[in-house]
Write an enzyme that holds these catalytic residues in place. Structure first.
Site, short mmCIF file in Angstrom:
data_model
loop_
_atom_site.label_atom_id
_atom_site.label_comp_id
_atom_site.label_asym_id
_atom_site.label_seq_id
_atom_site.Cartn_x
_atom_site.Cartn_y
_atom_site.Cartn_z
N ASP A 1 -7.08 -6.37 -2.30
CA ASP A 1 -5.49 -6.71 -2.52
C ASP A 1 -4.71 -7.17 -3.11
O ASP A 1 -4.57 -7.37 -4.22
CB ASP A 1 -4.76 -6.43 -0.49
CG ASP A 1 -4.28 -5.93 0.11
OD1 ASP A 1 -4.92 -4.40 -0.13
OD2 ASP A 1 -4.18 -6.04 1.59
N LYS B 1 5.33 7.09 6.22
CA LYS B 1 4.80 6.43 7.52
C LYS B 1 5.37 5.96 7.87
O LYS B 1 6.55 5.72 7.66
CB LYS B 1 3.90 5.70 6.16
CG LYS B 1 2.92 4.40 7.03
CD LYS B 1 2.66 3.61 5.81
CE LYS B 1 1.80 4.29 4.68
NZ LYS B 1 1.27 2.89 4.24
N HIS C 1 0.65 -1.55 -0.15
CA HIS C 1 0.09 -0.10 0.04
C HIS C 1 0.97 1.27 0.33
O HIS C 1 1.67 1.42 0.48
CB HIS C 1 -0.83 -0.04 1.43
CG HIS C 1 -1.69 -0.83 1.15
ND1 HIS C 1 -2.06 -1.57 2.52
CD2 HIS C 1 -2.57 -2.16 0.31
CE1 HIS C 1 -3.26 -2.81 2.32
NE2 HIS C 1 -3.10 -2.29 0.63
N TYR D 1 -0.01 1.95 12.99
CA TYR D 1 0.84 3.69 11.87
C TYR D 1 0.52 5.10 12.45
O TYR D 1 -0.53 5.24 13.46
CB TYR D 1 -0.12 3.09 10.71
CG TYR D 1 0.30 1.57 10.42
CD1 TYR D 1 -0.56 0.89 10.65
CD2 TYR D 1 0.98 1.70 9.25
CE1 TYR D 1 -1.20 0.10 9.80
CE2 TYR D 1 0.97 0.35 8.36
CZ TYR D 1 0.14 -0.33 8.78
OH TYR D 1 -0.17 -1.49 8.63
C1 LIG Z 1 -6.06 3.10 5.43
C2 LIG Z 1 -6.98 3.14 5.82
C3 LIG Z 1 -8.44 2.54 6.12
N1 LIG Z 1 -10.25 2.84 6.59
C4 LIG Z 1 -10.80 1.63 6.20
C5 LIG Z 1 -10.56 1.43 4.88
C6 LIG Z 1 -11.30 0.28 5.03
O1 LIG Z 1 -12.58 -0.10 5.59
C7 LIG Z 1 -10.95 -0.35 6.73
C8 LIG Z 1 -9.87 -1.72 6.48
O2 LIG Z 1 -9.04 -0.69 4.88
P1 LIG Z 1 -7.50 -1.19 4.88
O3 LIG Z 1 -8.35 -2.79 3.99
O4 LIG Z 1 -7.17 -0.85 3.46
O5 LIG Z 1 -6.60 -1.98 6.11
P2 LIG Z 1 -5.58 -2.42 5.78
O6 LIG Z 1 -4.98 -3.30 4.35
O7 LIG Z 1 -4.65 -2.77 7.39
O8 LIG Z 1 -3.94 -1.17 5.22
C9 LIG Z 1 -2.77 -0.71 5.89
O9 LIG Z 1 -1.77 -1.87 5.63
C10 LIG Z 1 -1.06 -1.56 5.67
C11 LIG Z 1 -0.28 -2.91 4.41
C12 LIG Z 1 -0.56 -0.28 5.39
O10 LIG Z 1 1.06 0.30 4.77
C13 LIG Z 1 -1.22 1.15 5.70
O11 LIG Z 1 -0.86 2.37 5.45
C14 LIG Z 1 -2.67 0.63 5.37
O12 LIG Z 1 -2.83 0.14 3.89
O13 LIG Z 1 -10.07 0.44 6.89
C15 LIG Z 1 -10.25 3.89 7.31
O14 LIG Z 1 -11.19 4.59 7.09
N2 LIG Z 1 -8.68 4.69 7.03
C16 LIG Z 1 -7.40 4.70 6.83
O15 LIG Z 1 -6.89 5.74 6.91
#
Ligand SMILES: Cc1cn([C@H]2C[C@H](O)[C@@H](COP(=O)(O)OP(=O)(O)O[C@H]3O[C@@H](C)C(=O)[C@@H](O)[C@H]3O)O2)c(=O)[nH]c1=O
Length: 183
Positions: free
Chosen positions: A170, A77, A67, A136
């Site tokens: 993903d 980050k 990501h 994070y």
């Molecule tokens: C990243 C993020 C997600 N969300 C929401 C979107 C979704 O409904 C839920 C879960 O999001 P994700 O599936 O993207 O979560 P996740 O896969 O854990 O995303 C994270 O992965 C790692 C590897 C990173 O580096 C982070 O920066 C972030 O991207 O949370 C937010 O509201 N705010 C945020 O900042």
């Protein structure tokens, strides 16, 4: 805090000091003055402005990634593993000789450390324990329209994880070879 290895240009592995006593342990995970002194002036380094903090928990063999946010909402980050352990993976998406280069490091709550991940570097990890807590800090807010990824299995990297647990989002990311980098 000890700013140790540079995993990729501007991507730093920072060892954290842990104080143990009869009650448990104490670990400081952010200090503005130390970061300003250590990061400013480094290649890819810039003062860190906190905009958001969040965490996730993951079962063993969950893979999250790879990501990043694209300009103009790209961000620095800071990430650490507060409980459990992960194999953390970075991919350089900045155009140039290092493009596509992968770096990986174990983040283990038992030996506290954190990663500084610059703009233009994709981040992901494989959880090595049943309840890995990843914390994070980011320098810009989440912008869903700029929150992108590349497929974890399109990198020059052996995850050594035959049955990963991965989100539908993903799985749908483009492979690295098809990605047009804005960085
Ligand atoms: C990243 C993020 C997600 N969300 C929401 C979107 C979704 O409904 C839920 C879960 O999001 P994700 O599936 O993207 O979560 P996740 O896969 O854990 O995303 C994270 O992965 C790692 C590897 C990173 O580096 C982070 O920066 C972030 O991207 O949370 C937010 O509201 N705010 C945020 O900042």
């Amino acid at each position: 805090m000890e700013f140790a290895d540079e995993l990729l240009p501007g991507a730093r592995f920072v060892r954290l000091k842990r104080f143990d006593d009869a009650r448990g342990s104490f670990v400081k995970t952010f200090s503005r003055s130390l970061f300003e002194a250590a990061i400013a002036g480094m290649p890819g380094g810039e003062p860190f402005e906190l905009s958001e903090e969040f965490y996730s928990t993951s079962a063993r063999d969950v893979i999250r990634g790879m990501h990043f946010q694209v300009p103009p909402h790209d961000h620095v980050k800071l990430v650490y593993c507060a409980s459990g352990a992960v194999l953390d993976v970075l991919v350089d998406l900045r155009r140039g000789p290092g493009y596509g280069k992968v770096a990986s490091v174990r983040l283990d709550a038992a030996a506290p450390s954190l990663l500084v991940i610059p703009k233009g570097v994709a981040h992901g990890f494989r959880s090595l324990t049943d309840d890995s807590l990843m914390v994070y800090k980011t320098s810009t807010e989440h912008s869903p329209a700029h929150d992108q990824g590349i497929r974890w299995d399109s990198l020059d990297f052996a995850w050594d994880c035959p049955a990963p647990v991965i989100s539908a989002r993903d799985r749908a990311h483009p492979p690295l070879a098809e990605f047009e980098s804005p960085f």
